[in-house]
Design an enzyme around this catalytic site. Sequence first.
Site, PDB file in Angstrom:
ATOM      1  N   HIS A 134      -3.750  -6.949   4.423  1.00 36.79           N
ATOM      2  CA  HIS A 134      -4.443  -5.843   4.061  1.00 36.79           C
ATOM      3  C   HIS A 134      -5.185  -5.558   5.611  1.00 36.79           C
ATOM      4  CE1 HIS A 134      -7.689  -3.091   3.017  1.00 36.79           C
ATOM      5  NE2 HIS A 134      -8.443  -4.402   2.897  1.00 36.79           N
ATOM      6  N   TYR A 170      12.315   3.704  11.758  1.00 41.81           N
ATOM      7  CA  TYR A 170      11.716   3.109  11.486  1.00 41.81           C
ATOM      8  C   TYR A 170      10.007   2.888  10.111  1.00 41.81           C
ATOM      9  CZ  TYR A 170      13.658   3.666  15.463  1.00 41.81           C
ATOM     10  OH  TYR A 170      14.465   3.813  16.754  1.00 41.81           O
ATOM     11  N   HIS A 177      -7.630  -2.731   7.671  1.00 41.59           N
ATOM     12  CA  HIS A 177      -8.368  -0.938   7.934  1.00 41.59           C
ATOM     13  C   HIS A 177      -8.294  -0.578   9.199  1.00 41.59           C
ATOM     14  CE1 HIS A 177     -11.948  -3.270   5.383  1.00 41.59           C
ATOM     15  NE2 HIS A 177     -11.251  -2.819   4.858  1.00 41.59           N
TER      16      HIS A 177
HETATM   17 ZN   LIG Z   1     -10.552  -3.723   2.102  1.00 39.57          ZN
END
Ligand SMILES: [Zn+2]
Length: 210
Positions: A92, A119, A94
């Site tokens: 995860h 890709y 940002h």
């Molecule tokens: Zn986050």
Amino acid sequence: MTEAQAREDLCRFGASLFARGYSVGSAGNICVRLADGYLMTPTNSSLGSLDPGRLSKLAPDWSHTSGDKPSKEVFLHRAVLTARPTAGAVVHLHSTHATAIACLAQPGEWAPIPPLTPYFVMRVGRGLPVVPYWRPGDAGMEPAVHAAALGAKALLLANHGPVVSGATLADAVYAAEELEEAARLALLLRDLPARSLTSAQVDDLLSTFG
Ligand SMILES: [Zn+2]
């Protein structure tokens, strides 16, 4: 792979992602499935300076067993790894361009990035569901993330960032990198008559790499 190798790999990939600006400060977290539980980045840790010996170890029921306290976003990883039994890791981030798309896309949208390159299709697949906005750390988003992950390897949290799974940690990291590049291309080409891959071309790729 031994747990010691998984710990080293998690820290090495974390440092690489941080060095290239895929996460800043203490943003971003990574989870790896082990034979006897999970390894998770600790809360308030930076991906740039993870310590293999201090990673959070979680039992198969996701209870904390050793190491530092896990990230407060651990439920994101639980949602995806529970929905996708063949996934071995979740990343995860940002990362800027994928997060930009997460701010543009409509919650509930299924494919906010067109299939511009093979890709992206090979690593991420056809779908990239957009999960509605929840406040970071709000475990109320877990069912929505779980539902989205049932049908896609990667998803976007609206106004927050990408959550990407892979069979291995390397696969998840490479897919997160490909997603970020595809998001950057989509934004570069947003007002231009770019040619996307056709549905038949996408089908052909997914018949081999899906
Ligand atoms: Zn986050």
